[in-house]
Design a protein around this motif. Structure first.
Motif, mmCIF file in Angstrom:
data_model
loop_
_atom_site.group_PDB
_atom_site.id
_atom_site.type_symbol
_atom_site.label_atom_id
_atom_site.label_comp_id
_atom_site.label_asym_id
_atom_site.label_seq_id
_atom_site.Cartn_x
_atom_site.Cartn_y
_atom_site.Cartn_z
ATOM 1 N N GLY A 124 44.519 37.403 43.240
ATOM 2 C CA GLY A 124 44.166 35.970 43.613
ATOM 3 C C GLY A 124 42.814 35.826 44.056
ATOM 4 O O GLY A 124 42.420 34.592 43.648
ATOM 5 N N ALA A 125 42.140 36.927 44.748
ATOM 6 C CA ALA A 125 40.836 36.720 45.175
ATOM 7 C C ALA A 125 39.895 36.699 43.869
ATOM 8 O O ALA A 125 39.052 36.096 43.853
ATOM 9 N N ALA A 126 40.442 37.660 42.903
ATOM 10 C CA ALA A 126 39.520 37.599 41.599
ATOM 11 C C ALA A 126 39.644 36.285 40.854
ATOM 12 O O ALA A 126 38.601 36.116 40.280
ATOM 13 N N ARG A 127 40.725 35.682 41.085
ATOM 14 C CA ARG A 127 40.667 34.536 40.316
ATOM 15 C C ARG A 127 40.135 33.452 40.910
ATOM 16 O O ARG A 127 39.566 32.347 40.241
ATOM 17 N N SER A 128 39.428 33.486 42.093
ATOM 18 C CA SER A 128 38.796 32.514 42.846
ATOM 19 C C SER A 128 37.195 32.866 42.758
ATOM 20 O O SER A 128 36.521 32.121 43.361
ATOM 21 N N THR A 129 36.779 34.114 41.901
ATOM 22 C CA THR A 129 35.338 34.149 41.994
ATOM 23 C C THR A 129 34.478 33.202 40.914
ATOM 24 O O THR A 129 35.168 32.536 40.071
ATOM 25 N N ASP A 130 33.277 33.339 40.752
ATOM 26 C CA ASP A 130 32.651 32.588 39.852
ATOM 27 C C ASP A 130 32.857 33.177 38.498
ATOM 28 O O ASP A 130 32.324 32.758 37.250
ATOM 29 N N GLN A 131 33.323 34.332 38.213
ATOM 30 C CA GLN A 131 33.714 35.029 36.858
ATOM 31 C C GLN A 131 35.156 35.527 36.829
ATOM 32 O O GLN A 131 35.223 36.798 36.988
ATOM 33 N N PRO A 132 36.113 34.644 37.052
ATOM 34 C CA PRO A 132 37.465 35.049 37.304
ATOM 35 C C PRO A 132 38.129 35.866 36.112
ATOM 36 O O PRO A 132 38.803 36.998 36.366
ATOM 37 N N LEU A 133 37.665 35.707 34.930
ATOM 38 C CA LEU A 133 38.279 36.310 33.634
ATOM 39 C C LEU A 133 37.612 37.828 33.842
ATOM 40 O O LEU A 133 38.346 38.767 33.516
ATOM 41 N N ARG A 134 36.388 38.005 33.983
ATOM 42 C CA ARG A 134 35.903 39.282 34.227
ATOM 43 C C ARG A 134 36.632 40.152 35.249
ATOM 44 O O ARG A 134 36.938 41.253 35.143
ATOM 45 N N ASP A 135 36.662 39.718 36.533
ATOM 46 C CA ASP A 135 37.226 40.322 37.567
ATOM 47 C C ASP A 135 38.574 40.546 37.516
ATOM 48 O O ASP A 135 38.879 41.664 37.957
ATOM 49 N N VAL A 136 39.328 39.613 36.942
ATOM 50 C CA VAL A 136 40.742 40.187 36.906
ATOM 51 C C VAL A 136 40.900 41.133 35.787
ATOM 52 O O VAL A 136 41.729 41.972 36.022
ATOM 53 N N ALA A 137 40.135 41.197 34.802
ATOM 54 C CA ALA A 137 40.165 42.212 33.794
ATOM 55 C C ALA A 137 39.860 43.585 34.519
ATOM 56 O O ALA A 137 40.284 44.443 33.969
ATOM 57 N N VAL A 138 38.703 43.532 35.168
ATOM 58 C CA VAL A 138 38.474 44.491 35.879
ATOM 59 C C VAL A 138 39.490 45.311 36.941
ATOM 60 O O VAL A 138 39.871 46.451 36.789
ATOM 61 N N LEU A 139 40.073 44.462 37.512
ATOM 62 C CA LEU A 139 41.040 44.762 38.557
ATOM 63 C C LEU A 139 42.295 45.373 37.817
ATOM 64 O O LEU A 139 42.682 46.521 38.221
ATOM 65 N N LEU A 140 42.891 44.602 36.677
ATOM 66 C CA LEU A 140 43.867 45.038 36.028
ATOM 67 C C LEU A 140 43.414 46.378 35.451
ATOM 68 O O LEU A 140 44.427 47.327 35.054
ATOM 69 N N THR A 141 42.345 46.583 34.626
ATOM 70 C CA THR A 141 42.104 47.997 34.300
ATOM 71 C C THR A 141 42.184 49.115 35.077
ATOM 72 O O THR A 141 42.587 50.051 34.903
ATOM 73 N N PHE A 142 41.547 48.917 36.474
ATOM 74 C CA PHE A 142 41.426 49.859 37.480
ATOM 75 C C PHE A 142 43.001 50.208 37.703
ATOM 76 O O PHE A 142 43.509 51.105 37.647
#
Length: 208
Positions: A124-142
């Motif tokens: 949820g926090a990743a989706r609220s950043t200025d680059q949500p697609l990148r940050d969600v992809a990074v988290l899911l990859t981790f």
């Protein structure tokens, strides 16, 4: 060759291999500890080529007497094995005195796991950043792969094999391995790459 000369040659090797600064600090800690051991009257020859496994074991015993836990001693053993193994391969010493140096047993640790609520909060926090697609992809990859941060930020598009569901990862010691990755993470990565043709920030960089 003196100890200082050996260490400097080793650090030059690490720079050429572009090892992380944290890795270099790790070895410098062992260098300082060895110097303190020698200054305290420890049985350490003045030249690295004269060192044998008994000298290194004495160093381990001294570390234990200083109150260092098994994990810290284990780290120094790894450092010494890396140093002397490299020096032997480079013909700077005739034999590797650390080859028979035992690693202390470490207690088994049960790593804490994240709850589904914690995972949801992070996404949820990743989706609220200025680059949500990148940050969600990074988290899911981790979550899917358990990659180290340095391994993830050096990934390129060519390292992603969506058909096989694996990533080509270059890890410690420049060793290559294939890491499985799930469909959800791959879908998220593809969504990011389609949106950002030339991402400017870490992770999934465009091919050279």
């Amino acid at each position: 060759m003196t100890w200082d000369e050996l260490w400097e040659h080793f650090y030059y090797h690490l720079r050429i291999k572009r090892r992380a600064k944290t890795t270099v600090r790790f070895y410098r800690t062992t260098q300082r500890s060895l110097s303190r051991f020698a200054a305290a009257g420890g049985s350490l020859p003045a030249e690295p080529g004269a060192v044998n496994v008994k000298h290194l074991r004495a160093f381990m015993i001294w570390l234990e007497e200083q109150g260092l836990a098994a994990g810290g001693i284990h780290a120094h053993v790894r450092s010494l094995k890396a140093l002397f193994g490299w020096a032997k391969r480079e013909d700077l010493i005739t034999a590797d005195p650390s080859a028979r140096l035992e690693r202390p047993s470490l207690p088994r640790r049960h790593l804490p796991t994240m709850t589904s609520e914690q995972v949801g909060a992070l996404l949820g926090a990743a989706r609220s950043t200025d680059q949500p697609l990148r940050d969600v992809a990074v988290l899911l990859t981790f979550f899917d792969t358990g990659l180290r941060l340095e391994e993830l930020i050096t990934l390129r598009r060519d390292d992603i094999d969506a058909a096989k569901g694996v990533l080509r990862v270059i890890g410690k010691g420049d060793k290559e391995r294939s890491v499985p990755i799930g469909t959800r993470a791959l879908t998220s990565i593809n969504a990011y790459l389609l949106r950002e043709r030339r991402p400017k920030h870490g992770g999934f960089r465009p091919s050279s």
